[in-house]
Enzyme design. Structure first.
Site, short mmCIF file in Angstrom:
data_model
loop_
_atom_site.label_atom_id
_atom_site.label_comp_id
_atom_site.label_asym_id
_atom_site.label_seq_id
_atom_site.Cartn_x
_atom_site.Cartn_y
_atom_site.Cartn_z
N ASN A 8 0.87 -1.18 0.00
CA ASN A 8 0.00 0.00 0.00
C ASN A 8 0.90 1.23 0.00
O ASN A 8 1.42 1.63 1.04
CB ASN A 8 -0.90 -0.03 1.24
CG ASN A 8 -1.77 1.22 1.36
OD1 ASN A 8 -1.86 2.01 0.42
ND2 ASN A 8 -2.41 1.37 2.51
N TRP A 9 1.08 1.82 -1.17
CA TRP A 9 1.99 2.97 -1.29
C TRP A 9 1.40 4.24 -0.66
O TRP A 9 2.10 5.22 -0.51
CB TRP A 9 2.31 3.23 -2.76
CG TRP A 9 3.36 2.33 -3.33
CD1 TRP A 9 3.70 1.08 -2.89
CD2 TRP A 9 4.22 2.61 -4.45
NE1 TRP A 9 4.70 0.57 -3.67
CE2 TRP A 9 5.05 1.48 -4.63
CE3 TRP A 9 4.37 3.70 -5.31
CZ2 TRP A 9 6.01 1.42 -5.64
CZ3 TRP A 9 5.32 3.63 -6.32
CH2 TRP A 9 6.13 2.50 -6.48
N LYS A 10 0.12 4.22 -0.36
CA LYS A 10 -0.57 5.43 0.15
C LYS A 10 -0.28 6.59 -0.81
O LYS A 10 -0.15 6.35 -2.01
CB LYS A 10 -0.14 5.72 1.59
CG LYS A 10 -0.28 4.48 2.49
CD LYS A 10 -0.16 4.75 3.95
CE LYS A 10 -0.32 3.45 4.73
NZ LYS A 10 -0.34 3.63 6.16
N HIS A 96 -9.93 1.92 4.50
CA HIS A 96 -8.69 2.06 5.27
C HIS A 96 -8.91 3.09 6.38
O HIS A 96 -9.59 4.09 6.17
CB HIS A 96 -7.55 2.50 4.34
CG HIS A 96 -6.21 2.41 5.00
ND1 HIS A 96 -5.81 3.32 5.94
CD2 HIS A 96 -5.21 1.50 4.89
CE1 HIS A 96 -4.59 2.97 6.38
NE2 HIS A 96 -4.21 1.87 5.75
N GLU A 98 -7.15 5.38 7.56
CA GLU A 98 -6.76 6.77 7.26
C GLU A 98 -7.89 7.49 6.53
O GLU A 98 -8.15 8.67 6.77
CB GLU A 98 -5.46 6.78 6.43
CG GLU A 98 -4.27 6.40 7.30
CD GLU A 98 -3.10 5.79 6.55
OE1 GLU A 98 -3.10 5.78 5.30
OE2 GLU A 98 -2.18 5.31 7.24
N GLU A 166 -6.34 -4.25 10.45
CA GLU A 166 -5.26 -3.30 10.65
C GLU A 166 -5.55 -2.47 11.91
O GLU A 166 -6.24 -1.43 11.82
CB GLU A 166 -5.17 -2.35 9.46
CG GLU A 166 -4.81 -3.02 8.16
CD GLU A 166 -4.09 -2.05 7.23
OE1 GLU A 166 -2.94 -2.33 6.87
OE2 GLU A 166 -4.66 -1.01 6.91
N GLY A 172 1.97 2.35 11.05
CA GLY A 172 3.02 3.36 11.00
C GLY A 172 3.69 3.65 12.34
O GLY A 172 4.41 4.63 12.48
N SER A 209 2.65 -1.97 10.48
CA SER A 209 4.08 -2.09 10.80
C SER A 209 4.69 -3.44 10.41
O SER A 209 5.61 -3.92 11.07
CB SER A 209 4.32 -1.80 12.30
OG SER A 209 4.00 -0.45 12.58
N GLY A 230 2.49 -1.05 4.44
CA GLY A 230 2.56 0.37 4.10
C GLY A 230 4.00 0.81 3.90
O GLY A 230 4.63 0.54 2.88
N GLY A 231 4.56 1.45 4.93
CA GLY A 231 5.90 2.06 4.85
C GLY A 231 6.97 1.15 4.25
O GLY A 231 7.77 1.59 3.42
P1 PGA Z 1 2.32 0.49 7.79
O1 PGA Z 1 0.90 0.76 7.10
O2 PGA Z 1 2.84 -0.81 7.24
O3 PGA Z 1 3.17 1.67 7.38
O4 PGA Z 1 2.10 0.42 9.25
C1 PGA Z 1 0.01 -0.29 6.86
C2 PGA Z 1 -1.26 0.23 6.24
O5 PGA Z 1 -1.72 1.32 6.64
O6 PGA Z 1 -1.83 -0.40 5.33
#
Ligand code: PGA
Length: 245
Positions: A8-10, A96, A98, A166, A172, A209, A230-231
Protein backbone atom coordinates in the site's frame (compact mmCIF):
# COMPACT_ATOMS: atom_id res chain seq x y z
CA UNK A 1 -2.47 -21.17 -2.01
CA UNK A 2 0.31 -18.63 -1.75
CA UNK A 3 -0.22 -15.77 0.66
CA UNK A 4 -1.37 -12.38 -0.57
CA UNK A 5 1.24 -9.65 -0.07
CA UNK A 6 -0.09 -6.17 -0.75
CA UNK A 7 2.03 -3.04 -1.01
CA UNK A 8 0.00 0.00 0.00
CA UNK A 9 1.99 2.97 -1.29
CA UNK A 10 -0.57 5.43 0.15
CA UNK A 11 0.02 8.97 -1.23
CA UNK A 12 3.61 8.27 -2.28
CA UNK A 13 5.58 7.56 -5.43
CA UNK A 14 6.20 9.10 -8.82
CA UNK A 15 6.22 7.88 -12.41
CA UNK A 16 10.01 7.43 -12.14
CA UNK A 17 9.67 5.34 -9.00
CA UNK A 18 6.99 3.19 -10.63
CA UNK A 19 9.16 2.57 -13.70
CA UNK A 20 12.10 1.71 -11.46
CA UNK A 21 10.36 -0.46 -8.86
CA UNK A 22 8.07 -2.34 -11.27
CA UNK A 23 11.03 -3.39 -13.41
CA UNK A 24 12.68 -4.80 -10.27
CA UNK A 25 9.48 -6.60 -9.23
CA UNK A 26 9.08 -8.08 -12.71
CA UNK A 27 12.52 -9.70 -12.43
CA UNK A 28 12.29 -11.13 -8.92
CA UNK A 29 10.87 -14.63 -8.50
CA UNK A 30 9.46 -13.46 -5.16
CA UNK A 31 7.41 -10.62 -6.59
CA UNK A 32 6.59 -11.58 -10.18
CA UNK A 33 3.56 -13.41 -8.95
CA UNK A 34 -0.21 -12.65 -9.06
CA UNK A 35 -0.44 -12.83 -5.27
CA UNK A 36 1.90 -9.87 -4.96
CA UNK A 37 -0.28 -6.80 -5.29
CA UNK A 38 0.80 -3.19 -5.78
CA UNK A 39 -1.78 -0.69 -4.51
CA UNK A 40 -0.58 2.52 -6.14
CA UNK A 41 -2.14 5.97 -6.09
CA UNK A 42 -5.06 5.73 -8.54
CA UNK A 43 -3.53 8.36 -10.84
CA UNK A 44 -0.59 6.02 -11.57
CA UNK A 45 -2.57 2.88 -12.37
CA UNK A 46 -2.74 3.58 -16.08
CA UNK A 47 1.02 3.94 -16.48
CA UNK A 48 1.59 1.01 -14.11
CA UNK A 49 -0.64 -1.29 -16.15
CA UNK A 50 1.15 -0.23 -19.35
CA UNK A 51 4.55 -0.93 -17.77
CA UNK A 52 3.27 -4.22 -16.42
CA UNK A 53 2.06 -5.30 -19.87
CA UNK A 54 5.28 -4.19 -21.54
CA UNK A 55 7.32 -6.22 -19.04
CA UNK A 56 4.94 -9.18 -19.28
CA UNK A 57 4.86 -9.08 -15.47
CA UNK A 58 2.54 -11.21 -13.35
CA UNK A 59 2.08 -9.15 -10.18
CA UNK A 60 -1.37 -7.62 -9.65
CA UNK A 61 -2.49 -4.01 -9.36
CA UNK A 62 -4.86 -2.49 -6.83
CA UNK A 63 -6.50 0.89 -6.39
CA UNK A 64 -6.50 2.62 -3.01
CA UNK A 65 -9.97 4.11 -3.20
CA UNK A 66 -13.04 4.37 -5.42
CA UNK A 67 -15.98 6.71 -5.73
CA UNK A 68 -19.12 5.80 -3.85
CA UNK A 69 -20.98 6.79 -7.06
CA UNK A 70 -21.36 4.21 -9.79
CA UNK A 71 -20.30 4.21 -13.43
CA UNK A 72 -20.35 7.79 -14.88
CA UNK A 73 -21.97 11.08 -13.90
CA UNK A 74 -21.75 14.63 -12.62
CA UNK A 75 -19.41 13.97 -9.67
CA UNK A 76 -16.46 16.30 -10.18
CA UNK A 77 -13.14 14.78 -9.19
CA UNK A 78 -14.50 11.28 -8.62
CA UNK A 79 -13.12 8.08 -10.16
CA UNK A 80 -15.55 5.18 -10.50
CA UNK A 81 -14.98 1.45 -10.22
CA UNK A 82 -15.89 1.20 -13.93
CA UNK A 83 -12.97 3.49 -14.77
CA UNK A 84 -10.58 1.61 -12.50
CA UNK A 85 -11.63 -1.72 -13.99
CA UNK A 86 -10.50 -0.45 -17.39
CA UNK A 87 -6.99 -0.01 -15.96
CA UNK A 88 -6.56 -3.66 -15.07
CA UNK A 89 -7.29 -3.13 -11.38
CA UNK A 90 -7.78 -6.52 -9.73
CA UNK A 91 -8.22 -5.43 -6.11
CA UNK A 92 -9.45 -2.29 -4.41
CA UNK A 93 -8.73 -1.13 -0.86
CA UNK A 94 -11.91 0.04 0.88
CA UNK A 95 -12.33 1.50 4.36
CA UNK A 96 -8.69 2.06 5.27
CA UNK A 97 -8.60 3.75 8.69
CA UNK A 98 -6.76 6.77 7.26
CA UNK A 99 -9.69 7.42 4.92
CA UNK A 100 -12.26 6.74 7.63
CA UNK A 101 -10.47 9.31 9.82
CA UNK A 102 -9.24 12.04 7.45
CA UNK A 103 -11.92 11.76 4.77
CA UNK A 104 -14.79 11.03 7.16
CA UNK A 105 -15.83 7.90 5.32
CA UNK A 106 -19.10 6.56 6.68
CA UNK A 107 -20.53 3.06 6.70
CA UNK A 108 -23.05 4.07 4.02
CA UNK A 109 -20.36 5.32 1.65
CA UNK A 110 -18.23 2.24 2.31
CA UNK A 111 -21.17 0.03 1.48
CA UNK A 112 -21.69 1.83 -1.86
CA UNK A 113 -18.00 1.50 -2.61
CA UNK A 114 -18.07 -2.23 -1.92
CA UNK A 115 -21.16 -2.72 -4.12
CA UNK A 116 -19.70 -0.68 -7.00
CA UNK A 117 -16.42 -2.58 -6.76
CA UNK A 118 -18.09 -5.98 -6.79
CA UNK A 119 -20.29 -4.97 -9.74
CA UNK A 120 -17.09 -4.47 -11.75
CA UNK A 121 -15.75 -7.87 -10.63
CA UNK A 122 -12.93 -6.20 -8.71
CA UNK A 123 -12.14 -7.84 -5.35
CA UNK A 124 -12.56 -5.46 -2.40
CA UNK A 125 -9.92 -5.44 0.32
CA UNK A 126 -12.11 -4.32 3.19
CA UNK A 127 -10.13 -2.89 6.11
CA UNK A 128 -11.17 -2.97 9.73
CA UNK A 129 -9.27 -2.10 12.90
CA UNK A 130 -9.74 -0.58 16.31
CA UNK A 131 -8.11 2.53 17.81
CA UNK A 132 -5.83 2.26 20.84
CA UNK A 133 -8.37 3.30 23.48
CA UNK A 134 -10.88 0.70 22.29
CA UNK A 135 -8.17 -1.98 22.44
CA UNK A 136 -7.17 -0.88 25.92
CA UNK A 137 -10.65 -0.91 27.38
CA UNK A 138 -11.22 -4.37 25.90
CA UNK A 139 -14.16 -3.30 23.71
CA UNK A 140 -12.39 -4.22 20.49
CA UNK A 141 -14.35 -7.39 19.75
CA UNK A 142 -17.67 -5.51 19.64
CA UNK A 143 -16.05 -2.68 17.70
CA UNK A 144 -14.65 -5.00 15.02
CA UNK A 145 -17.86 -7.04 14.83
CA UNK A 146 -19.71 -3.82 14.21
CA UNK A 147 -17.36 -2.87 11.37
CA UNK A 148 -17.83 -6.33 9.82
CA UNK A 149 -21.62 -6.00 9.91
CA UNK A 150 -21.53 -3.66 6.88
CA UNK A 151 -20.80 -6.77 4.84
CA UNK A 152 -24.24 -8.15 5.65
CA UNK A 153 -25.82 -5.23 3.76
CA UNK A 154 -23.88 -5.73 0.52
CA UNK A 155 -26.35 -6.14 -2.36
CA UNK A 156 -24.00 -7.41 -5.09
CA UNK A 157 -23.22 -11.08 -5.18
CA UNK A 158 -19.69 -12.07 -4.33
CA UNK A 159 -17.61 -15.19 -3.92
CA UNK A 160 -14.24 -13.72 -3.04
CA UNK A 161 -13.60 -11.27 -0.30
CA UNK A 162 -10.42 -9.98 1.27
CA UNK A 163 -10.62 -8.56 4.79
CA UNK A 164 -7.61 -6.82 6.32
CA UNK A 165 -7.28 -6.44 10.07
CA UNK A 166 -5.26 -3.30 10.65
CA UNK A 167 -5.29 -2.12 14.27
CA UNK A 168 -4.93 1.66 14.10
CA UNK A 169 -2.38 1.62 16.93
CA UNK A 170 -0.09 -0.57 14.80
CA UNK A 171 -0.21 1.46 11.58
CA UNK A 172 3.02 3.36 11.00
CA UNK A 173 4.00 3.08 14.68
CA UNK A 174 6.45 0.16 14.68
CA UNK A 175 4.21 -1.47 17.30
CA UNK A 176 3.04 -4.93 16.20
CA UNK A 177 0.39 -6.96 18.06
CA UNK A 178 1.46 -10.30 19.50
CA UNK A 179 0.83 -13.42 17.43
CA UNK A 180 -1.99 -14.29 19.86
CA UNK A 181 -3.62 -10.89 19.34
CA UNK A 182 -3.44 -11.24 15.55
CA UNK A 183 -4.74 -14.81 15.58
CA UNK A 184 -7.61 -13.96 17.90
CA UNK A 185 -9.00 -11.29 15.57
CA UNK A 186 -8.39 -13.23 12.37
CA UNK A 187 -10.26 -16.20 13.83
CA UNK A 188 -13.11 -13.87 14.76
CA UNK A 189 -13.28 -12.56 11.18
CA UNK A 190 -13.28 -16.08 9.76
CA UNK A 191 -16.00 -17.20 12.17
CA UNK A 192 -18.11 -14.15 11.28
CA UNK A 193 -17.89 -14.90 7.56
CA UNK A 194 -18.55 -18.59 8.09
CA UNK A 195 -21.68 -17.83 10.13
CA UNK A 196 -23.19 -15.03 8.12
CA UNK A 197 -21.73 -15.27 4.62
CA UNK A 198 -21.08 -18.98 4.24
CA UNK A 199 -20.87 -18.81 0.42
CA UNK A 200 -17.91 -16.41 0.49
CA UNK A 201 -14.33 -17.49 -0.03
CA UNK A 202 -12.40 -15.32 2.32
CA UNK A 203 -8.78 -14.20 2.48
CA UNK A 204 -7.80 -12.57 5.77
CA UNK A 205 -4.83 -10.23 6.03
CA UNK A 206 -2.94 -8.55 8.81
CA UNK A 207 -1.60 -5.00 8.36
CA UNK A 208 0.28 -2.55 10.59
CA UNK A 209 4.08 -2.09 10.80
CA UNK A 210 4.83 -5.25 8.82
CA UNK A 211 8.55 -5.28 7.96
CA UNK A 212 11.26 -7.58 6.70
CA UNK A 213 12.04 -8.38 10.33
CA UNK A 214 8.58 -9.52 11.47
CA UNK A 215 6.97 -10.67 8.18
CA UNK A 216 7.87 -14.32 8.36
CA UNK A 217 6.57 -14.74 11.92
CA UNK A 218 3.29 -13.06 10.95
CA UNK A 219 2.91 -14.79 7.59
CA UNK A 220 3.57 -18.19 9.12
CA UNK A 221 0.63 -17.91 11.51
CA UNK A 222 -1.97 -20.38 10.24
CA UNK A 223 -4.84 -17.86 10.31
CA UNK A 224 -2.93 -15.26 8.29
CA UNK A 225 -3.58 -15.46 4.55
CA UNK A 226 -1.47 -12.41 3.75
CA UNK A 227 -0.30 -8.96 4.76
CA UNK A 228 -0.98 -5.35 3.87
CA UNK A 229 2.27 -3.42 3.97
CA UNK A 230 2.56 0.37 4.10
CA UNK A 231 5.90 2.06 4.85
CA UNK A 232 8.02 -1.02 4.19
CA UNK A 233 6.61 -1.38 0.68
CA UNK A 234 8.17 1.86 -0.54
CA UNK A 235 11.66 0.42 -0.97
CA UNK A 236 12.00 -2.62 -3.26
CA UNK A 237 14.66 -4.25 -1.03
CA UNK A 238 12.38 -4.08 2.01
CA UNK A 239 9.34 -5.24 0.10
CA UNK A 240 11.13 -8.15 -1.54
CA UNK A 241 12.46 -9.25 1.86
CA UNK A 242 8.83 -9.44 3.06
CA UNK A 243 7.87 -11.46 -0.02
CA UNK A 244 10.60 -14.04 0.74
CA UNK A 245 8.88 -15.07 4.00
P1 PGA B 1 2.32 0.49 7.79
O1 PGA B 1 0.90 0.76 7.10
O2 PGA B 1 2.84 -0.81 7.24
O3 PGA B 1 3.17 1.67 7.38
O4 PGA B 1 2.10 0.42 9.25
C1 PGA B 1 0.01 -0.29 6.86
C2 PGA B 1 -1.26 0.23 6.24
O5 PGA B 1 -1.72 1.32 6.64
O6 PGA B 1 -1.83 -0.40 5.33
Amino acid sequence: MSKLIIANWKMNGSIEQIEHDLSIYAKSIYTNNPSVVLALPNIYLYIASQIKNKLGAKFSLAAQDVSEFANYGAYTGEVSATMLKGLGTKYLIIGHSERRTYLNETDDSLLNKIDNTLNEKITPIFCIGEPKDIRENAKYIDFLQNQLEILLKVKSSFDNLVIAYEPIWAIGTGVVPTSEQISEVLKLIKAFVQNYLPHAKITVLYGGSVSGVNASEILNLPEVNGVLVGGASLKPDNFISICTY
